[in-house]
Design a protein around this motif. Structure first.
Motif, PDB file in Angstrom:
ATOM      1  N   SER A   1      46.459  47.655  39.411  1.00 25.44           N
ATOM      2  CA  SER A   1      45.943  47.211  38.125  1.00 25.44           C
ATOM      3  C   SER A   1      46.320  45.748  37.919  1.00 25.44           C
ATOM      4  O   SER A   1      46.802  45.086  38.854  1.00 25.44           O
ATOM      5  N   TYR A   2      46.107  45.243  36.699  1.00 25.55           N
ATOM      6  CA  TYR A   2      46.368  43.821  36.454  1.00 25.55           C
ATOM      7  C   TYR A   2      46.685  43.585  34.989  1.00 25.55           C
ATOM      8  O   TYR A   2      46.331  44.357  34.105  1.00 25.55           O
ATOM      9  N   ARG A   3      47.359  42.493  34.743  1.00 32.14           N
ATOM     10  CA  ARG A   3      47.636  42.066  33.375  1.00 32.14           C
ATOM     11  C   ARG A   3      46.362  41.512  32.752  1.00 32.14           C
ATOM     12  O   ARG A   3      45.523  40.941  33.446  1.00 32.14           O
ATOM     13  N   ARG A   4      46.243  41.687  31.448  1.00 28.86           N
ATOM     14  CA  ARG A   4      45.058  41.169  30.776  1.00 28.86           C
ATOM     15  C   ARG A   4      45.410  40.681  29.376  1.00 28.86           C
ATOM     16  O   ARG A   4      46.407  41.118  28.785  1.00 28.86           O
TER      17      ARG A   4
ATOM     18  N   LEU B   1      46.798  47.357  29.422  1.00 30.68           N
ATOM     19  CA  LEU B   1      47.439  47.634  30.703  1.00 30.68           C
ATOM     20  C   LEU B   1      48.183  48.968  30.653  1.00 30.68           C
ATOM     21  O   LEU B   1      48.100  49.769  31.594  1.00 30.68           O
ATOM     22  N   ALA B   2      48.892  49.227  29.576  1.00 29.20           N
ATOM     23  CA  ALA B   2      49.637  50.482  29.461  1.00 29.20           C
ATOM     24  C   ALA B   2      48.704  51.683  29.521  1.00 29.20           C
ATOM     25  O   ALA B   2      49.003  52.695  30.183  1.00 29.20           O
TER      26      ALA B   2
ATOM     27  N   GLY C   1      46.735  38.755  36.942  1.00 30.81           N
ATOM     28  CA  GLY C   1      45.500  38.573  36.197  1.00 30.81           C
ATOM     29  C   GLY C   1      44.345  39.255  36.899  1.00 30.81           C
ATOM     30  O   GLY C   1      44.465  39.728  38.039  1.00 30.81           O
ATOM     31  N   GLN C   2      43.203  39.284  36.217  1.00 34.55           N
ATOM     32  CA  GLN C   2      42.033  39.967  36.766  1.00 34.55           C
ATOM     33  C   GLN C   2      41.546  39.312  38.050  1.00 34.55           C
ATOM     34  O   GLN C   2      41.139  39.996  38.993  1.00 34.55           O
ATOM     35  N   ALA C   3      41.587  37.980  38.103  1.00 34.58           N
ATOM     36  CA  ALA C   3      41.073  37.292  39.279  1.00 34.58           C
ATOM     37  C   ALA C   3      41.882  37.623  40.527  1.00 34.58           C
ATOM     38  O   ALA C   3      41.330  37.898  41.590  1.00 34.58           O
ATOM     39  N   ALA C   4      43.212  37.598  40.397  1.00 29.14           N
ATOM     40  CA  ALA C   4      44.061  37.926  41.539  1.00 29.14           C
ATOM     41  C   ALA C   4      43.838  39.365  41.984  1.00 29.14           C
ATOM     42  O   ALA C   4      43.797  39.671  43.181  1.00 29.14           O
ATOM     43  N   TYR C   5      43.700  40.258  41.012  1.00 26.26           N
ATOM     44  CA  TYR C   5      43.434  41.669  41.303  1.00 26.26           C
ATOM     45  C   TYR C   5      42.115  41.828  42.054  1.00 26.26           C
ATOM     46  O   TYR C   5      42.045  42.505  43.097  1.00 26.26           O
ATOM     47  N   ARG C   6      41.059  41.211  41.536  1.00 27.71           N
ATOM     48  CA  ARG C   6      39.748  41.353  42.174  1.00 27.71           C
ATOM     49  C   ARG C   6      39.730  40.713  43.552  1.00 27.71           C
ATOM     50  O   ARG C   6      39.110  41.243  44.487  1.00 27.71           O
ATOM     51  N   ASP C   7      40.406  39.576  43.689  1.00 25.95           N
ATOM     52  CA  ASP C   7      40.503  38.924  44.987  1.00 25.95           C
ATOM     53  C   ASP C   7      41.139  39.854  46.011  1.00 25.95           C
ATOM     54  O   ASP C   7      40.642  40.031  47.130  1.00 25.95           O
ATOM     55  N   TYR C   8      42.234  40.464  45.634  1.00 23.73           N
ATOM     56  CA  TYR C   8      42.964  41.372  46.530  1.00 23.73           C
ATOM     57  C   TYR C   8      42.128  42.605  46.862  1.00 23.73           C
ATOM     58  O   TYR C   8      42.038  43.003  48.038  1.00 23.73           O
ATOM     59  N   MET C   9      41.529  43.215  45.857  1.00 26.50           N
ATOM     60  CA  MET C   9      40.769  44.442  46.084  1.00 26.50           C
ATOM     61  C   MET C   9      39.573  44.191  46.988  1.00 26.50           C
ATOM     62  O   MET C   9      39.242  45.024  47.849  1.00 26.50           O
ATOM     63  N   ARG C  10      38.894  43.052  46.816  1.00 29.87           N
ATOM     64  CA  ARG C  10      37.769  42.731  47.698  1.00 29.87           C
ATOM     65  C   ARG C  10      38.244  42.524  49.132  1.00 29.87           C
ATOM     66  O   ARG C  10      37.589  42.955  50.081  1.00 29.87           O
TER      67      ARG C  10
ATOM     68  N   PHE D   1      41.161  43.486  50.702  1.00 31.84           N
ATOM     69  CA  PHE D   1      42.000  44.439  51.426  1.00 31.84           C
ATOM     70  C   PHE D   1      41.686  45.912  51.176  1.00 31.84           C
ATOM     71  O   PHE D   1      42.321  46.782  51.769  1.00 31.84           O
ATOM     72  N   THR D   2      40.735  46.202  50.290  1.00 33.30           N
ATOM     73  CA  THR D   2      40.387  47.594  50.038  1.00 33.30           C
ATOM     74  C   THR D   2      38.869  47.742  50.023  1.00 33.30           C
ATOM     75  O   THR D   2      38.132  46.758  50.035  1.00 33.30           O
ATOM     76  N   SER D   3      38.423  48.992  49.962  1.00 34.56           N
ATOM     77  CA  SER D   3      36.987  49.276  49.897  1.00 34.56           C
ATOM     78  C   SER D   3      36.547  49.637  48.478  1.00 34.56           C
ATOM     79  O   SER D   3      35.405  50.056  48.275  1.00 34.56           O
ATOM     80  N   PHE D   4      37.437  49.456  47.497  1.00 32.16           N
ATOM     81  CA  PHE D   4      37.141  49.894  46.140  1.00 32.16           C
ATOM     82  C   PHE D   4      36.355  48.852  45.356  1.00 32.16           C
ATOM     83  O   PHE D   4      36.401  47.652  45.649  1.00 32.16           O
ATOM     84  N   THR D   5      35.675  49.312  44.309  1.00 40.91           N
ATOM     85  CA  THR D   5      35.004  48.412  43.398  1.00 40.91           C
ATOM     86  C   THR D   5      36.033  47.575  42.652  1.00 40.91           C
ATOM     87  O   THR D   5      37.179  48.006  42.458  1.00 40.91           O
ATOM     88  N   VAL D   6      35.621  46.394  42.223  1.00 41.46           N
ATOM     89  CA  VAL D   6      36.539  45.526  41.474  1.00 41.46           C
ATOM     90  C   VAL D   6      36.255  45.562  39.982  1.00 41.46           C
ATOM     91  O   VAL D   6      36.962  44.933  39.200  1.00 41.46           O
ATOM     92  N   ASP D   7      35.238  46.307  39.573  1.00 39.73           N
ATOM     93  CA  ASP D   7      34.774  46.248  38.186  1.00 39.73           C
ATOM     94  C   ASP D   7      35.390  47.326  37.303  1.00 39.73           C
ATOM     95  O   ASP D   7      34.765  47.816  36.370  1.00 39.73           O
ATOM     96  N   VAL D   8      36.627  47.699  37.594  1.00 42.25           N
ATOM     97  CA  VAL D   8      37.357  48.659  36.773  1.00 42.25           C
ATOM     98  C   VAL D   8      38.736  48.085  36.482  1.00 42.25           C
ATOM     99  O   VAL D   8      39.193  47.153  37.146  1.00 42.25           O
ATOM    100  N   ASP D   9      39.419  48.668  35.488  1.00 41.60           N
ATOM    101  CA  ASP D   9      40.715  48.144  35.059  1.00 41.60           C
ATOM    102  C   ASP D   9      41.848  48.517  36.004  1.00 41.60           C
ATOM    103  O   ASP D   9      42.910  47.892  35.985  1.00 41.60           O
ATOM    104  N   GLY D  10      41.653  49.569  36.778  1.00 34.51           N
ATOM    105  CA  GLY D  10      42.700  50.027  37.673  1.00 34.51           C
ATOM    106  C   GLY D  10      42.181  51.136  38.560  1.00 34.51           C
ATOM    107  O   GLY D  10      41.148  51.754  38.274  1.00 34.51           O
TER     108      GLY D  10
END
Length: 306
Positions: free
Chosen positions: A143-146, A155-156, A112-121, A123-132
Motif C-alpha cells: 500500500s502507500y501513504r496518501r 491508509l488505515a 506515496g502513490q507514485a512510488a507504489y505504482r512505480d514498484y508495482m508496475r 516488480f509485480t503483475s498486479f494492477t496499480v489502480d487500487v489503494d492496496g
C-alpha cells in the motif's frame, strides 16, 4: 531519493524499462528462476523507498520516508486487525488451514502513490489502480501513504481491508486463487464484505462499528440490495468489472453483528468446503431466499433510521 518522494505522475517511468531489461538479461543468462538482476534492482528500490522497518511476532512492516514517525502505529494497526479478523472467524480462526499461514506477514507501505505504482508496475503483475493489494503467493501486503481526501479509503482502512484478505486466505478459503475449483462457488460477497467490515474497525475491542460511507450509500439507494444477486456476484471479484462493496459490507456486518450463529455456520461451511450457493438460506436457518432477504432488509431499515 527526493525525486522518488515527490514525483506525482502515475505513468510508467524508467524503472519499468530497467526492470524489463533486467528480466531479459536474467532470461538470456538462464537465470529466470533466481532472477539475480531483477532482484538486485528491486532490493535497491526498496532500500531507497522503504528505509524504516518495524517488527512484531506476526508482522514485518517497512515504510518511508525516513523521517516518518508512525511506524509503530501502522504496525499496531496491522497486528491488531490480524488478531481481530481471526476472532471474528470464531473457532475457524483458531487454527490455520494446513500450509496456508506463513508468518510474519510482510507489509510494504510506500511513501506515496507514485512510488507504489512505480514498484508495482516494475516488480509485480498486479494492477496499480487500487489503494492496496495482498499477494498471497508472496505473503505481502502493498500500500502507500496518501494525502487526506486523495483516495476514498484512508491508509488505515486499506491496511485493515487487506489484512482481512490475508486472514481469510490462511484460515477460511482452502486453496489459492488459481487452484482448480477455487472459484466454483462465488465468494466475493464474503471475502470483500468481511474485509470492509474490518476496514471500519477503529476500536478492535469494541462492538462492531458500521462503515459510515457504505451505510450512507445503502441508505441513499431507492432499492435495497437483492440478496440472491449479491451472494452470486462475481463481477469485480473473479470476473472483470466493479464489485458492490457497500452491499457486501451491509450483509457481512448484519451477519457478524446481528446473526452471529448464521455467520458461524457460513464460516464453517467455507472452511470445510461444504458451502453451496443453492443452500445459502437453509445454512442460515431461513426457509427461503425471501425470508432471508426480508430479515436483512429490516436490519438495514433500522440502521438508516438511527
Amino acid at each position: 531519493g527526493a525525486a522518488l518522494l515527490t514525483f506525482l505522475e502515475s505513468t510508467p517511468t524508467t524503472l519499468t524499462a530497467r526492470a524489463a531489461l533486467a528480466r531479459a538479461a536474467d532470461r538470456l543468462a538462464g537465470e529466470t528462476a533466481t532472477a539475480p538482476r531483477l532482484n538486485a534492482l528491486r532490493i535497491a528500490y526498496e532500500h531507497l523507498a522503504l528505509p524504516l522497518q518495524r517488527e512484531s511476532a506476526t508482522v514485518v512492516l517497512r515504510t518511508g520516508p525516513a523521517e516518518a514517525s508512525d511506524g509503530d502505529e501502522l504496525l499496531a494497526i496491522v497486528a491488531t486487525t490480524y488478531a481481530q479478523a481471526r476472532r471474528l472467524l470464531g473457532s475457524v480462526g483458531e487454527m490455520p488451514i494446513p500450509g496456508e499461514e506463513h508468518l510474519p506477514l510482510q507489509v510494504l507501505i510506500f511513501p506515496g502513490q507514485a512510488a507504489y505504482r512505480d514498484y508495482m508496475r516494475a516488480f509485480t503483475s498486479f494492477t496499480v489502480d487500487v489503494d492496496g493489494i495482498y499477494d498471497v503467493q508472496q505473503n505481502t501486503l502493498y500500500s502507500y501513504r496518501r494525502r487526506d481526501g486523495q483516495t476514498a479509503n484512508t491508509l488505515a482502512e486499506t491496511l485493515r481491508h487487506e489484512v482481512a484478505h490475508a486472514v481469510t486466505a490462511a484460515y477460511l478459503f482452502p486453496g489459492q486463487w488459481h487452484t482448480p475449483g477455487y472459484h466454483a462457488e462465488p465468494k466475493g460477497w464474503f471475502d470483500e464484505g468481511f474485509a470492509e467490515v474490518l476496514a471500519a474497525q477503529t476500536k478492535p475491542d469494541a462492538p462492531l462499528q458500521p462503515h459510515p460511507r457504505h451505510l450512507a450509500t445503502i441508505c441513499a439507494q431507492p432499492l435495497k440490495p437483492a440478496l440472491a444477486d449479491l451472494v452470486a456476484l462475481r463481477t469485480g471479484y473473479d470476473q472483470y468489472g466493479t464489485f458492490d462493496y457497500p452491499a457486501a459490507w451491509a450483509l457481512m456486518h448484519f451477519l457478524l453483528a446481528e446473526r452471529p450463529a448464521v455467520a458461524a455456520a457460513l464460516i464453517s461451511a467455507w472452511r470445510n468446503q461444504t458451502y453451496h450457493l443453492s443452500n445459502w438460506p437453509t445454512l442460515g436457518g431461513w426457509s427461503d431466499w425471501t425470508s432471508a432477504e426480508s430479515d436483512w432488509h429490516r436490519a438495514i431499515e433500522r440502521w438508516c433510521r438511527l
